[in-house]
Design a protein around this motif. Structure first.
Motif, PDB file in Angstrom:
ATOM      1  N   THR A 122       0.880  -1.321  -0.031  1.00 55.40           N
ATOM      2  CA  THR A 122       0.114  -0.165  -0.141  1.00 55.40           C
ATOM      3  C   THR A 122       0.779   1.061  -0.085  1.00 55.40           C
ATOM      4  OG1 THR A 122      -1.899  -1.076   1.069  1.00 55.40           O
ATOM      5  CG2 THR A 122      -1.602   1.291   1.384  1.00 55.40           C
ATOM      6  N   GLY A 123       0.657   1.971  -1.023  1.00 51.66           N
ATOM      7  CA  GLY A 123       1.447   3.321  -1.308  1.00 51.66           C
ATOM      8  C   GLY A 123       0.776   4.394  -0.366  1.00 51.66           C
ATOM      9  N   ILE A 124       1.475   5.188   0.410  1.00 53.26           N
ATOM     10  CA  ILE A 124       0.866   6.229   1.116  1.00 53.26           C
ATOM     11  C   ILE A 124       1.861   7.515   0.855  1.00 53.26           C
ATOM     12  CG2 ILE A 124       0.225   7.225   3.260  1.00 53.26           C
ATOM     13  CD1 ILE A 124       0.386   4.394   4.300  1.00 53.26           C
ATOM     14  N   ALA A 125       1.236   8.593   0.465  1.00 47.57           N
ATOM     15  CA  ALA A 125       2.160   9.768   0.345  1.00 47.57           C
ATOM     16  C   ALA A 125       1.403  11.162   0.974  1.00 47.57           C
ATOM     17  CB  ALA A 125       2.357  10.034  -0.979  1.00 47.57           C
ATOM     18  N   SER A 126       2.151  11.979   1.757  1.00 42.11           N
ATOM     19  CA  SER A 126       1.645  12.962   2.290  1.00 42.11           C
ATOM     20  C   SER A 126       2.024  14.463   1.776  1.00 42.11           C
ATOM     21  CB  SER A 126       1.993  13.003   3.787  1.00 42.11           C
ATOM     22  OG  SER A 126       1.757  14.278   4.380  1.00 42.11           O
ATOM     23  N   THR A 127       1.384  15.279   1.906  1.00 43.14           N
ATOM     24  CA  THR A 127       1.856  16.813   1.338  1.00 43.14           C
ATOM     25  C   THR A 127       2.946  17.324   2.612  1.00 43.14           C
ATOM     26  OG1 THR A 127      -0.067  17.570   2.556  1.00 43.14           O
ATOM     27  CG2 THR A 127      -0.136  17.597   0.337  1.00 43.14           C
ATOM     28  N   ASN A 128       3.157  16.608   3.473  1.00 41.15           N
ATOM     29  CA  ASN A 128       4.239  16.838   4.303  1.00 41.15           C
ATOM     30  C   ASN A 128       5.634  16.472   4.001  1.00 41.15           C
ATOM     31  OD1 ASN A 128       2.721  18.423   6.278  1.00 41.15           O
ATOM     32  ND2 ASN A 128       2.666  16.571   7.560  1.00 41.15           N
ATOM     33  N   GLY A 129       5.696  15.567   2.647  1.00 46.53           N
ATOM     34  CA  GLY A 129       6.749  15.344   2.164  1.00 46.53           C
ATOM     35  C   GLY A 129       7.366  14.052   2.190  1.00 46.53           C
ATOM     36  N   ARG A 166      10.013  13.197 -11.889  1.00 42.39           N
ATOM     37  CA  ARG A 166      10.405  14.509 -12.670  1.00 42.39           C
ATOM     38  C   ARG A 166       9.576  15.688 -11.937  1.00 42.39           C
ATOM     39  NH1 ARG A 166       8.721  17.884 -17.078  1.00 42.39           N
ATOM     40  NH2 ARG A 166       7.189  16.228 -17.472  1.00 42.39           N
ATOM     41  N   ARG A 167       8.339  15.807 -11.901  1.00 42.58           N
ATOM     42  CA  ARG A 167       7.399  16.591 -11.209  1.00 42.58           C
ATOM     43  C   ARG A 167       7.254  16.645  -9.909  1.00 42.58           C
ATOM     44  NH1 ARG A 167       4.402  18.533 -15.439  1.00 42.58           N
ATOM     45  NH2 ARG A 167       4.143  17.453 -17.128  1.00 42.58           N
ATOM     46  N   PHE A 168       7.593  15.754  -9.067  1.00 50.61           N
ATOM     47  CA  PHE A 168       7.523  15.776  -7.546  1.00 50.61           C
ATOM     48  C   PHE A 168       8.729  15.239  -6.875  1.00 50.61           C
ATOM     49  CE2 PHE A 168       3.193  14.839  -9.458  1.00 50.61           C
ATOM     50  CZ  PHE A 168       2.695  15.994  -9.179  1.00 50.61           C
ATOM     51  N   PRO A 169       9.748  15.604  -7.160  1.00 51.41           N
ATOM     52  CA  PRO A 169      11.068  15.075  -6.893  1.00 51.41           C
ATOM     53  C   PRO A 169      11.465  15.050  -4.990  1.00 51.41           C
ATOM     54  CG  PRO A 169      11.497  17.262  -7.572  1.00 51.41           C
ATOM     55  CD  PRO A 169      10.107  16.963  -7.833  1.00 51.41           C
ATOM     56  N   THR A 170      10.449  15.876  -4.534  1.00 47.15           N
ATOM     57  CA  THR A 170      10.678  15.871  -3.083  1.00 47.15           C
ATOM     58  C   THR A 170      10.141  14.377  -2.537  1.00 47.15           C
ATOM     59  OG1 THR A 170      10.343  18.392  -2.888  1.00 47.15           O
ATOM     60  CG2 THR A 170       9.891  17.054  -0.977  1.00 47.15           C
ATOM     61  N   TRP A 171       9.259  13.730  -3.201  1.00 52.36           N
ATOM     62  CA  TRP A 171       8.725  12.591  -2.753  1.00 52.36           C
ATOM     63  C   TRP A 171       9.402  11.347  -3.316  1.00 52.36           C
ATOM     64  CZ3 TRP A 171       6.179  17.101  -3.290  1.00 52.36           C
ATOM     65  CH2 TRP A 171       5.543  17.470  -2.212  1.00 52.36           C
ATOM     66  N   THR A 172      10.244  10.687  -2.636  1.00 50.74           N
ATOM     67  CA  THR A 172      11.238   9.680  -3.212  1.00 50.74           C
ATOM     68  C   THR A 172      10.550   8.361  -3.274  1.00 50.74           C
ATOM     69  OG1 THR A 172      13.353  10.902  -2.319  1.00 50.74           O
ATOM     70  CG2 THR A 172      13.478   8.574  -3.076  1.00 50.74           C
ATOM     71  N   THR A 173      10.473   7.748  -4.496  1.00 53.11           N
ATOM     72  CA  THR A 173       9.648   6.684  -4.682  1.00 53.11           C
ATOM     73  C   THR A 173      10.303   5.294  -4.742  1.00 53.11           C
ATOM     74  OG1 THR A 173       9.285   6.792  -7.062  1.00 53.11           O
ATOM     75  CG2 THR A 173       7.608   7.948  -5.687  1.00 53.11           C
ATOM     76  N   ASP A 174      11.680   5.726  -5.202  1.00 51.02           N
ATOM     77  CA  ASP A 174      12.764   4.514  -5.509  1.00 51.02           C
ATOM     78  C   ASP A 174      12.017   3.596  -6.537  1.00 51.02           C
ATOM     79  OD1 ASP A 174      14.567   5.377  -3.613  1.00 51.02           O
ATOM     80  OD2 ASP A 174      13.250   4.575  -1.917  1.00 51.02           O
ATOM     81  N   GLY A 175      11.452   4.159  -7.362  1.00 56.71           N
ATOM     82  CA  GLY A 175      10.783   3.352  -8.554  1.00 56.71           C
ATOM     83  C   GLY A 175       9.640   2.323  -8.064  1.00 56.71           C
ATOM     84  N   ASN A 176       9.148   2.604  -7.138  1.00 60.84           N
ATOM     85  CA  ASN A 176       8.200   1.726  -6.595  1.00 60.84           C
ATOM     86  C   ASN A 176       6.701   2.509  -7.217  1.00 60.84           C
ATOM     87  OD1 ASN A 176       5.805   1.053  -4.723  1.00 60.84           O
ATOM     88  ND2 ASN A 176       7.347  -0.482  -4.003  1.00 60.84           N
ATOM     89  N   ASP A 177       5.852   1.661  -7.933  1.00 55.62           N
ATOM     90  CA  ASP A 177       4.633   2.157  -8.573  1.00 55.62           C
ATOM     91  C   ASP A 177       3.743   2.344  -7.963  1.00 55.62           C
ATOM     92  OD1 ASP A 177       2.826  -0.425  -9.150  1.00 55.62           O
ATOM     93  OD2 ASP A 177       5.101  -1.052  -8.763  1.00 55.62           O
ATOM     94  N   ASN A 178       3.669   1.708  -6.517  1.00 51.92           N
ATOM     95  CA  ASN A 178       2.581   2.131  -5.321  1.00 51.92           C
ATOM     96  C   ASN A 178       3.129   3.259  -4.915  1.00 51.92           C
ATOM     97  OD1 ASN A 178       1.209  -0.695  -5.476  1.00 51.92           O
ATOM     98  ND2 ASN A 178       3.225  -1.452  -4.837  1.00 51.92           N
ATOM     99  N   ALA A 179       4.180   3.530  -4.774  1.00 55.10           N
ATOM    100  CA  ALA A 179       4.486   5.074  -4.158  1.00 55.10           C
ATOM    101  C   ALA A 179       4.270   5.896  -4.967  1.00 55.10           C
ATOM    102  CB  ALA A 179       5.973   4.900  -3.637  1.00 55.10           C
ATOM    103  N   ALA A 180       4.661   5.806  -6.258  1.00 52.17           N
ATOM    104  CA  ALA A 180       4.358   6.981  -7.246  1.00 52.17           C
ATOM    105  C   ALA A 180       2.903   7.106  -7.306  1.00 52.17           C
ATOM    106  CB  ALA A 180       5.147   6.332  -8.521  1.00 52.17           C
ATOM    107  N   ASP A 181       2.095   5.822  -7.435  1.00 49.54           N
ATOM    108  CA  ASP A 181       0.567   6.093  -7.470  1.00 49.54           C
ATOM    109  C   ASP A 181       0.205   7.092  -6.324  1.00 49.54           C
ATOM    110  OD1 ASP A 181       0.495   4.726  -9.749  1.00 49.54           O
ATOM    111  OD2 ASP A 181       0.081   3.099  -8.942  1.00 49.54           O
ATOM    112  N   ALA A 182       0.454   6.713  -5.029  1.00 44.16           N
ATOM    113  CA  ALA A 182       0.300   7.499  -4.087  1.00 44.16           C
ATOM    114  C   ALA A 182       0.591   8.998  -3.945  1.00 44.16           C
ATOM    115  CB  ALA A 182       0.778   6.778  -2.777  1.00 44.16           C
ATOM    116  N   VAL A 183       1.676   9.309  -4.590  1.00 45.50           N
ATOM    117  CA  VAL A 183       2.159  10.779  -4.788  1.00 45.50           C
ATOM    118  C   VAL A 183       1.243  11.470  -5.488  1.00 45.50           C
ATOM    119  CG1 VAL A 183       3.877  12.009  -5.604  1.00 45.50           C
ATOM    120  CG2 VAL A 183       4.645  10.211  -4.257  1.00 45.50           C
ATOM    121  N   THR A 184       0.770  10.774  -6.849  1.00 49.20           N
ATOM    122  CA  THR A 184      -0.129  11.322  -7.637  1.00 49.20           C
ATOM    123  C   THR A 184      -1.561  11.507  -7.159  1.00 49.20           C
ATOM    124  OG1 THR A 184       0.841   9.948  -9.497  1.00 49.20           O
ATOM    125  CG2 THR A 184      -1.096  10.980  -9.966  1.00 49.20           C
TER     126      THR A 184
END
Length: 200
Positions: free
Chosen positions: A28-35, A145-163
């Motif tokens: 489960t990917g989770i991303a916060s506007t806190n970075g 490219r667009r959200f470099p602050t949020w490091t996903t390490d190439g994980n698609d679940n993390a990238a989806d959460a950032v989106t």
């Protein structure tokens, strides 16, 4: 009458806290506007252990509850949570468990009065890349490219959460970065909650 003139500007209001959630039993990917970005999934104790959907029923329900607890602890109580809707076309084993997991997260968030927005996988891909049928690799590339602050390490679940998180912030009027209108068209395809002072 003498007026007291303030010697400093008022403190600006903090931007809303938005969390994106891409539910998955294995990651489960989770991303916060806190970075920050996190990925939580079922971890096998031994290499030969079955996956979460193959555990004996008693172990399976305990593992799913434990995973849901970890996710909800990370999400906590944001101003807005944006969840990806299940892919209805997805087949294979574990549909029963994935459905329970998704609904459990949704019901717990709403029980604690967290406003929840919902995006389909196609709308999420559209916001990230401008194409609703974009492959996972394209989403990962655009997010890095667009959200470099949020490091996903190439994980698609993390990238989806950032989106999902970025789309929610954009909808609230606090975009992370300016997005092309072709991408922002995804916002009209999402299901947004009613919020005080926010036009429908």
């Amino acid at each position: 009458m003498t007026l007291t003139i303030p010697t400093h500007a008022p403190t600006p209001l903090a931007p809303p806290l938005v969390v994106g959630i891409d539910p998955s039993l294995t990651g489960t990917g989770i991303a916060s506007t806190n970075g920050w970005v996190e990925v939580h999934g079922y971890k096998r104790a031994r290499a030969k252990d079955p996956g979460i959907t193959q555990l004996p029923h008693g172990e399976r329900t305990r593992a799913m509850h434990q995973l849901a607890h970890q996710v909800l602890e990370s999400v906590h109580l944001p101003d807005l949570a944006v969840m990806e809707l299940p892919a209805v076309s997805r087949s294979g084993g574990g549909a029963h468990e994935r459905g329970w997991f998704w609904w459990h997260l949704y019901s717990e968030l709403t029980r604690y009065e967290v406003p929840v927005a919902l995006m389909t996988p196609n709308a999420r891909a559209l916001y990230a890349t401008g194409k609703g049928n974009a492959a996972k690799g394209a989403v990962i590339d655009q997010v890095s490219r667009r959200f470099p602050t949020w490091t996903t390490d190439g994980n698609d679940n993390a990238a989806d959460a950032v989106t999902l998180m970025a789309a929610g912030a954009d909808w609230l009027g606090h975009p992370i970065t300016p997005m092309p209108q072709t991408h922002r068209a995804a916002l009209t395809k999402a299901i947004w909650p009613e919020l005080p002072g926010k036009p429908a």
